[in-house]
Design a protein around this motif. Structure first.
Motif, PDB file in Angstrom:
ATOM      1  N   GLU A  78       0.821  -1.208   0.000  1.00  0.00           N
ATOM      2  CA  GLU A  78       0.000   0.000   0.000  1.00  0.00           C
ATOM      3  C   GLU A  78       0.856   1.260   0.000  1.00  0.00           C
ATOM      4  O   GLU A  78       0.530   2.245  -0.674  1.00  0.00           O
ATOM      5  CB  GLU A  78      -0.932   0.006   1.215  1.00  0.00           C
ATOM      6  N   GLN A  79       1.973   1.238   0.731  1.00  0.00           N
ATOM      7  CA  GLN A  79       2.862   2.401   0.759  1.00  0.00           C
ATOM      8  C   GLN A  79       3.547   2.607  -0.589  1.00  0.00           C
ATOM      9  O   GLN A  79       3.667   3.736  -1.072  1.00  0.00           O
ATOM     10  CB  GLN A  79       3.900   2.226   1.865  1.00  0.00           C
ATOM     11  N   PHE A  80       3.991   1.512  -1.205  1.00  0.00           N
ATOM     12  CA  PHE A  80       4.580   1.626  -2.537  1.00  0.00           C
ATOM     13  C   PHE A  80       3.548   2.105  -3.548  1.00  0.00           C
ATOM     14  O   PHE A  80       3.855   2.912  -4.434  1.00  0.00           O
ATOM     15  CB  PHE A  80       5.160   0.284  -2.987  1.00  0.00           C
ATOM     16  N   ALA A  81       2.313   1.617  -3.420  1.00  0.00           N
ATOM     17  CA  ALA A  81       1.265   2.019  -4.367  1.00  0.00           C
ATOM     18  C   ALA A  81       0.971   3.510  -4.246  1.00  0.00           C
ATOM     19  O   ALA A  81       0.835   4.207  -5.261  1.00  0.00           O
ATOM     20  CB  ALA A  81       0.004   1.196  -4.123  1.00  0.00           C
ATOM     21  N   ALA A  82       0.871   4.011  -3.010  1.00  0.00           N
ATOM     22  CA  ALA A  82       0.604   5.435  -2.807  1.00  0.00           C
ATOM     23  C   ALA A  82       1.735   6.290  -3.368  1.00  0.00           C
ATOM     24  O   ALA A  82       1.506   7.321  -4.011  1.00  0.00           O
ATOM     25  CB  ALA A  82       0.404   5.724  -1.318  1.00  0.00           C
ATOM     26  N   THR A  83       2.975   5.856  -3.136  1.00  0.00           N
ATOM     27  CA  THR A  83       4.139   6.589  -3.638  1.00  0.00           C
ATOM     28  C   THR A  83       4.182   6.566  -5.159  1.00  0.00           C
ATOM     29  O   THR A  83       4.427   7.586  -5.808  1.00  0.00           O
ATOM     30  CB  THR A  83       5.434   5.985  -3.071  1.00  0.00           C
ATOM     31  N   SER A  84       3.937   5.400  -5.729  1.00  0.00           N
ATOM     32  CA  SER A  84       3.951   5.264  -7.185  1.00  0.00           C
ATOM     33  C   SER A  84       2.888   6.144  -7.829  1.00  0.00           C
ATOM     34  O   SER A  84       3.153   6.837  -8.816  1.00  0.00           O
ATOM     35  CB  SER A  84       3.717   3.794  -7.568  1.00  0.00           C
ATOM     36  N   ARG A  85       1.699   6.124  -7.253  1.00  0.00           N
ATOM     37  CA  ARG A  85       0.594   6.906  -7.821  1.00  0.00           C
ATOM     38  C   ARG A  85       0.936   8.395  -7.844  1.00  0.00           C
ATOM     39  O   ARG A  85       0.724   9.075  -8.850  1.00  0.00           O
ATOM     40  CB  ARG A  85      -0.670   6.638  -7.004  1.00  0.00           C
ATOM     41  N   GLU A  86       1.473   8.910  -6.729  1.00  0.00           N
ATOM     42  CA  GLU A  86       1.808  10.337  -6.678  1.00  0.00           C
ATOM     43  C   GLU A  86       2.933  10.678  -7.648  1.00  0.00           C
ATOM     44  O   GLU A  86       2.890  11.712  -8.325  1.00  0.00           O
ATOM     45  CB  GLU A  86       2.202  10.746  -5.258  1.00  0.00           C
ATOM     46  N   LEU A  87       3.938   9.815  -7.730  1.00  0.00           N
ATOM     47  CA  LEU A  87       5.058  10.083  -8.632  1.00  0.00           C
ATOM     48  C   LEU A  87       4.612  10.073 -10.093  1.00  0.00           C
ATOM     49  O   LEU A  87       5.061  10.904 -10.885  1.00  0.00           O
ATOM     50  CB  LEU A  87       6.164   9.051  -8.418  1.00  0.00           C
ATOM     51  N   LEU A  88       3.759   9.143 -10.462  1.00  0.00           N
ATOM     52  CA  LEU A  88       3.269   9.088 -11.841  1.00  0.00           C
ATOM     53  C   LEU A  88       2.566  10.384 -12.220  1.00  0.00           C
ATOM     54  O   LEU A  88       2.718  10.888 -13.335  1.00  0.00           O
ATOM     55  CB  LEU A  88       2.317   7.898 -12.010  1.00  0.00           C
ATOM     56  N   VAL A  89       1.813  10.935 -11.264  1.00  0.00           N
ATOM     57  CA  VAL A  89       1.094  12.188 -11.527  1.00  0.00           C
ATOM     58  C   VAL A  89       2.054  13.370 -11.560  1.00  0.00           C
ATOM     59  O   VAL A  89       2.016  14.206 -12.468  1.00  0.00           O
ATOM     60  CB  VAL A  89       0.002  12.407 -10.458  1.00  0.00           C
ATOM     61  N   MET A  90       2.956  13.454 -10.570  1.00  0.00           N
ATOM     62  CA  MET A  90       3.857  14.598 -10.446  1.00  0.00           C
ATOM     63  C   MET A  90       4.852  14.702 -11.595  1.00  0.00           C
ATOM     64  O   MET A  90       5.260  15.798 -11.970  1.00  0.00           O
ATOM     65  CB  MET A  90       4.634  14.522  -9.130  1.00  0.00           C
ATOM     66  N   THR A  91       5.250  13.546 -12.149  1.00  0.00           N
ATOM     67  CA  THR A  91       6.321  13.540 -13.151  1.00  0.00           C
ATOM     68  C   THR A  91       5.832  13.139 -14.536  1.00  0.00           C
ATOM     69  O   THR A  91       6.633  12.826 -15.407  1.00  0.00           O
ATOM     70  CB  THR A  91       7.453  12.593 -12.716  1.00  0.00           C
ATOM     71  N   ASP A  92       4.523  13.144 -14.734  1.00  0.00           N
ATOM     72  CA  ASP A  92       3.941  12.758 -16.035  1.00  0.00           C
ATOM     73  C   ASP A  92       4.391  11.358 -16.456  1.00  0.00           C
ATOM     74  O   ASP A  92       4.663  11.104 -17.638  1.00  0.00           O
ATOM     75  CB  ASP A  92       4.318  13.773 -17.119  1.00  0.00           C
ATOM     76  N   GLY A  93       4.467  10.453 -15.495  1.00  0.00           N
ATOM     77  CA  GLY A  93       4.755   9.059 -15.806  1.00  0.00           C
ATOM     78  C   GLY A  93       6.229   8.724 -15.976  1.00  0.00           C
ATOM     79  O   GLY A  93       6.551   7.590 -16.370  1.00  0.00           O
ATOM     80  N   ILE A  94       7.130   9.644 -15.672  1.00  0.00           N
ATOM     81  CA  ILE A  94       8.563   9.354 -15.794  1.00  0.00           C
ATOM     82  C   ILE A  94       9.049   8.557 -14.582  1.00  0.00           C
ATOM     83  O   ILE A  94       9.779   7.573 -14.705  1.00  0.00           O
ATOM     84  CB  ILE A  94       9.380  10.645 -15.955  1.00  0.00           C
ATOM     85  N   LEU A  95       8.651   8.991 -13.385  1.00  0.00           N
ATOM     86  CA  LEU A  95       8.982   8.266 -12.157  1.00  0.00           C
ATOM     87  C   LEU A  95       7.735   7.530 -11.666  1.00  0.00           C
ATOM     88  O   LEU A  95       6.615   7.851 -12.045  1.00  0.00           O
ATOM     89  CB  LEU A  95       9.468   9.231 -11.077  1.00  0.00           C
ATOM     90  N   GLY A  96       7.960   6.556 -10.787  1.00  0.00           N
ATOM     91  CA  GLY A  96       6.841   5.798 -10.226  1.00  0.00           C
ATOM     92  C   GLY A  96       6.869   4.334 -10.599  1.00  0.00           C
ATOM     93  O   GLY A  96       5.997   3.567 -10.179  1.00  0.00           O
ATOM     94  N   TYR A  97       7.882   3.951 -11.399  1.00  0.00           N
ATOM     95  CA  TYR A  97       8.047   2.541 -11.763  1.00  0.00           C
ATOM     96  C   TYR A  97       9.173   1.921 -10.928  1.00  0.00           C
ATOM     97  O   TYR A  97       9.673   2.538  -9.977  1.00  0.00           O
ATOM     98  CB  TYR A  97       8.302   2.420 -13.266  1.00  0.00           C
ATOM     99  N   LYS A  98       9.559   0.705 -11.256  1.00  0.00           N
ATOM    100  CA  LYS A  98      10.409  -0.083 -10.358  1.00  0.00           C
ATOM    101  C   LYS A  98      11.732   0.597 -10.018  1.00  0.00           C
ATOM    102  O   LYS A  98      12.097   0.708  -8.840  1.00  0.00           O
ATOM    103  CB  LYS A  98      10.684  -1.460 -10.964  1.00  0.00           C
ATOM    104  N   LYS A  99      12.462   1.051 -11.019  1.00  0.00           N
ATOM    105  CA  LYS A  99      13.787   1.618 -10.764  1.00  0.00           C
ATOM    106  C   LYS A  99      13.721   2.800  -9.805  1.00  0.00           C
ATOM    107  O   LYS A  99      14.476   2.869  -8.822  1.00  0.00           O
ATOM    108  CB  LYS A  99      14.429   2.059 -12.084  1.00  0.00           C
ATOM    109  N   SER A 100      12.802   3.737 -10.069  1.00  0.00           N
ATOM    110  CA  SER A 100      12.715   4.924  -9.217  1.00  0.00           C
ATOM    111  C   SER A 100      12.168   4.576  -7.836  1.00  0.00           C
ATOM    112  O   SER A 100      12.598   5.154  -6.830  1.00  0.00           O
ATOM    113  CB  SER A 100      11.840   5.991  -9.878  1.00  0.00           C
ATOM    114  N   LEU A 101      11.252   3.611  -7.753  1.00  0.00           N
ATOM    115  CA  LEU A 101      10.716   3.223  -6.451  1.00  0.00           C
ATOM    116  C   LEU A 101      11.775   2.549  -5.593  1.00  0.00           C
ATOM    117  O   LEU A 101      11.819   2.765  -4.369  1.00  0.00           O
ATOM    118  CB  LEU A 101       9.517   2.293  -6.635  1.00  0.00           C
TER     119      LEU A 101
END
Length: 213
Positions: free
Chosen positions: A49-72
């Motif tokens: 759940e914590q990874f999901a919340a972080t991923s969701r915010e990063l995808l929005v903030m960075t237009d999908g650049i961050l929020g995937y495995k490497k950045s997480l």
């Protein structure tokens, strides 16, 4: 109660998958993304759940650049090493990325990460100097990644501790519960749909007033 809890866990996983379909645009990719988040969440100290919340915010903030495995993994390691919540770390790093991308002054974003113990003062200053000298956003971001890579492996190291082992067992049990609940999910939803239809018919009928009388 056990089946109810298992169904609740399975339904939460399904809801998360649906939310990522909206962000990613494809249900198969959303399912693949959720599987990746689950695998990350299987290793302490952070949950699915914590990874999901972080991923969701990063995808929005960075237009999908961050929020995937490497950045997480990079952000999770930095959070684990500094004792910070991964959601807080993700927000701070996503904000820095957005400032670099948009050419905004980096002073506030780098100060936040300095105060969190993530960026050393000389690194923070170097990032601002690079921006002032007109260096490209890709080059500046590469400097940020290089600074964060020094925390590599911090999440995995926590699993060897006693607390980490206990957290790992809890996460594995949650996986078992969720898998158990998923086996009943379709039939349970069918039953709930029938119940909702019955309740709707009751709501629209005169039976309630008759009962009240």
């Amino acid at each position: 109660n056990s089946i109810t809890g298992a169904l609740g866990s399975a339904f939460r996983f399904e809801s998360l998958t649906t939310s990522f379909k909206t962000l990613i645009g494809n249900i198969d990719e959303a399912r693949h993304h959720m599987q990746m988040l689950k695998e990350l969440g299987d290793t302490p100290p952070f949950s699915l759940e914590q990874f999901a919340a972080t991923s969701r915010e990063l995808l929005v903030m960075t237009d999908g650049i961050l929020g995937y495995k490497k950045s997480l993994e990079m952000i999770g390691d930095a959070a684990a090493a500094t004792g910070r919540p991964i959601e807080q770390m993700g927000h701070a790093i996503g904000r820095l990325y957005a400032f670099i991308r948009d050419g905004q002054p980096l002073s506030r974003a780098v100060m936040e990460l300095r105060n969190m113990g993530v960026l050393a003062p000389e690194v923070a200053q170097r990032l601002q100097d690079m921006q002032a000298a007109g260096r490209g956003s890709a080059e500046i971001w590469a400097e940020v990644e290089a600074a964060l890579l020094r925390y590599s492996g911090a999440m995995k190291a926590t699993e060897a501790t006693g607390e980490g082992l206990m957290d790992a067992m809890k996460m594995r049990w949650e996986n078992i519960v969720r898998t158990f609940g998923a086996a009943f999910a379709d039939s349970a939803k069918g039953g709930m749909e029938d119940m909702l239809a019955s309740l709707e018919r009751l709501e629209k009928s005169d039976a309630l007033e008759e009962w009240a009388d």
